[in-house]
Enzyme design. Structure first.
Site, PDB file in Angstrom:
ATOM      1  N   GLU A  74       0.821  -1.214   0.000  1.00 42.42           N
ATOM      2  CA  GLU A  74       0.000   0.000   0.000  1.00 42.42           C
ATOM      3  C   GLU A  74       0.854   1.263   0.000  1.00 42.42           C
ATOM      4  O   GLU A  74       0.506   2.256  -0.620  1.00 42.42           O
ATOM      5  CB  GLU A  74      -0.955  -0.008   1.203  1.00 42.42           C
ATOM      6  CG  GLU A  74      -2.119  -0.972   1.043  1.00 42.42           C
ATOM      7  CD  GLU A  74      -2.955  -0.690  -0.198  1.00 42.42           C
ATOM      8  OE1 GLU A  74      -3.099   0.478  -0.579  1.00 42.42           O
ATOM      9  OE2 GLU A  74      -3.448  -1.658  -0.803  1.00 42.42           O
ATOM     10  N   TYR A 157      -5.361   7.246   4.425  1.00 41.21           N
ATOM     11  CA  TYR A 157      -5.439   6.188   3.416  1.00 41.21           C
ATOM     12  C   TYR A 157      -4.715   4.921   3.880  1.00 41.21           C
ATOM     13  O   TYR A 157      -5.252   3.811   3.786  1.00 41.21           O
ATOM     14  CB  TYR A 157      -4.861   6.640   2.063  1.00 41.21           C
ATOM     15  CG  TYR A 157      -4.817   5.463   1.118  1.00 41.21           C
ATOM     16  CD1 TYR A 157      -5.983   5.014   0.503  1.00 41.21           C
ATOM     17  CD2 TYR A 157      -3.637   4.737   0.923  1.00 41.21           C
ATOM     18  CE1 TYR A 157      -5.979   3.882  -0.302  1.00 41.21           C
ATOM     19  CE2 TYR A 157      -3.620   3.606   0.125  1.00 41.21           C
ATOM     20  CZ  TYR A 157      -4.792   3.185  -0.490  1.00 41.21           C
ATOM     21  OH  TYR A 157      -4.786   2.063  -1.269  1.00 41.21           O
ATOM     22  N   ASP A 175      -8.539   6.023  -2.208  1.00 38.09           N
ATOM     23  CA  ASP A 175      -7.482   6.529  -3.095  1.00 38.09           C
ATOM     24  C   ASP A 175      -8.140   7.239  -4.283  1.00 38.09           C
ATOM     25  O   ASP A 175      -9.367   7.407  -4.319  1.00 38.09           O
ATOM     26  CB  ASP A 175      -6.562   5.382  -3.541  1.00 38.09           C
ATOM     27  CG  ASP A 175      -7.279   4.354  -4.401  1.00 38.09           C
ATOM     28  OD1 ASP A 175      -8.490   4.528  -4.665  1.00 38.09           O
ATOM     29  OD2 ASP A 175      -6.631   3.383  -4.824  1.00 38.09           O
TER      30      ASP A 175
END
Ligand code: SF4
Length: 392
Positions: A74, A157, A175
């Site tokens: 990520e 996020y 995102d």
């Protein structure tokens, strides 16, 4: 993410989500029962999950539930394309297979594995967070939002993606792909750079997350945004959400969403840098850790001043930055590079060493074949390769 502390409150408030859906089908919201609203929301979520089940992208980080590997992927995926991330992901995990191995590494090694991917602050934060997780959390990535959010590099996020994908907890991972999908699905027309718009999107996603399926749902939204609801030419004709989508049903062209204020680029900066040779060695210096590209090696130099020539700037910067006098031999190469808020042209000069001692422990003379052992930014790496191949 103040509202995430009250996540249950938002999950129970289904009006936000169904409002848009029913409007798109010309049904008046006030005439719907709570049950009808619930059923419609369920159908939308099921469509998305079912699409994901049959169409999910075959990605290496999809084959693991290890929170460490998911975290690494990520972080890499922020600002970097999937195709570019895949080889880095394998190499990084090969070198740092666990949090403990990463936590006991030094920044130079981590930056070297990150070299070429850009946004090097991500690598520094990874290392800092790994050290904290190893020391204070028994090498286990925390599963509580409040704790996770205190770690370096864990913004909304990253917290949302790790908690939802790795721990299957109902937190939104929003995102650019998800923002685009939500803006169109619910016809959110306000500027997505505004905090209020971001909150609306966040609430909308939280309301949709199905119980016990947060992991699949997060990834489904990302994949739908990336491969169906694309920024240019969205594939509405094959989209599983077509009948629910307000942008598709109510606008001439869904592509106009999301709306975003254009960034104003700041002025262009010219930098002069010296490739200083001294017998069979070349001078490199390390950037301070608190600046952009911090911790990476470079050929020393700095900004050209107004009314100053580039070669004069190069000589001056070498003297002030590393304490040596050098003579310009010839211009070598000029490379333009864009950052998010400004752009630079770095003008490299071939120089020969004249006098002076290095005034910084962060500068050193290295043999040409040792350049490869150091982590450089993309531009300086390009120059290092040219020097290795006989340039300058
Ligand atoms: S119908 Fe088109 S615009 Fe709407 S979500 Fe699907 S791909 Fe995106």
């Amino acid at each position: 993410m103040r509202q995430l502390k009250n996540i249950d409150k938002y999950r129970s408030n289904i009006n936000i989500i169904v409002c848009g859906l029913f409007q798109s089908r010309q049904i008046k919201l006030q005439k719907l029962t709570a049950d009808q609203k619930k059923r419609l929301k369920k159908r939308l979520v099921q469509s998305i999950l079912s699409w994901y089940k049959h169409n999910k992208r075959d990605l290496p980080w999809r084959k693991t539930h290890d929170p460490y590997k998911i975290w690494i992927s990520e972080i890499m995926l922020q600002q970097t394309r999937v195709e570019q991330v895949i080889p880095y992901y394998y190499r990084f995990l090969d070198k740092f297979p666990s949090i403990n191995v990463l936590a006991s590494s030094n920044l130079d090694d981590v930056l070297k594995m990150w070299e070429g991917m850009g946004y090097y602050r991500r690598a520094r934060y990874l290392l800092e967070a790994a050290k904290i997780i190893a020391e204070r959390h028994k090498s286990k990535i925390p599963s509580k939002y409040e704790i996770l959010a205190t770690l370096p590099g864990f913004g909304p996020y990253t917290c949302g993606s790790v908690l939802s994908i790795a721990y299957n907890l109902p937190y939104p991972a929003i995102d650019g792909n998800v923002i685009r999908l939500m803006s169109r699905l619910f016809k959110i027309e306000s500027d997505i750079t505004r905090i209020a718009t971001k909150r609306t999107i966040e609430k909308t996603v939280v309301n949709l997350i199905p119980a016990n399926k947060a992991s699949a749902f997060s990834q489904a939204l990302m994949d739908m945004g990336a491969s169906v609801c694309k920024s240019v030419r969205p594939k509405c004709n094959i989209c599983c959400c077509q009948k629910f989508c307000r942008a598709y049903n109510e606008m001439p062209n869904p592509e106009i969403l999301p709306k975003k204020t254009k960034k104003i680029r700041n002025a262009h900066v010219h930098i002069a840098a010296g490739i200083v040779r001294n017998r069979n060695t070349v001078l490199i210096s390390k950037r301070p850790e608190n600046v952009i590209l911090g911790g990476l090696w470079e050929f020393p130099g700095g900004k050209k001043e107004r009314n100053e020539s580039l070669d004069a700037a190069c000589v001056r910067e070498l003297k002030s930055k590393v304490g040596i006098s050098a003579k310009i031999i010839k211009p070598f190469i000029s490379i333009k590079h864009h950052y998010s808020h400004y752009s630079v042209t770095i003008h490299f000069f071939c120089c020969s060493y004249l006098s002076g001692r290095l005034n910084k422990s962060t500068a050193k003379w290295v043999k040409i074949d040792e350049l490869e052992m150091h982590a450089f930014s993309k531009v300086h790496k390009q120059v290092a390769m040219k020097i290795r191949d006989g340039g300058c």
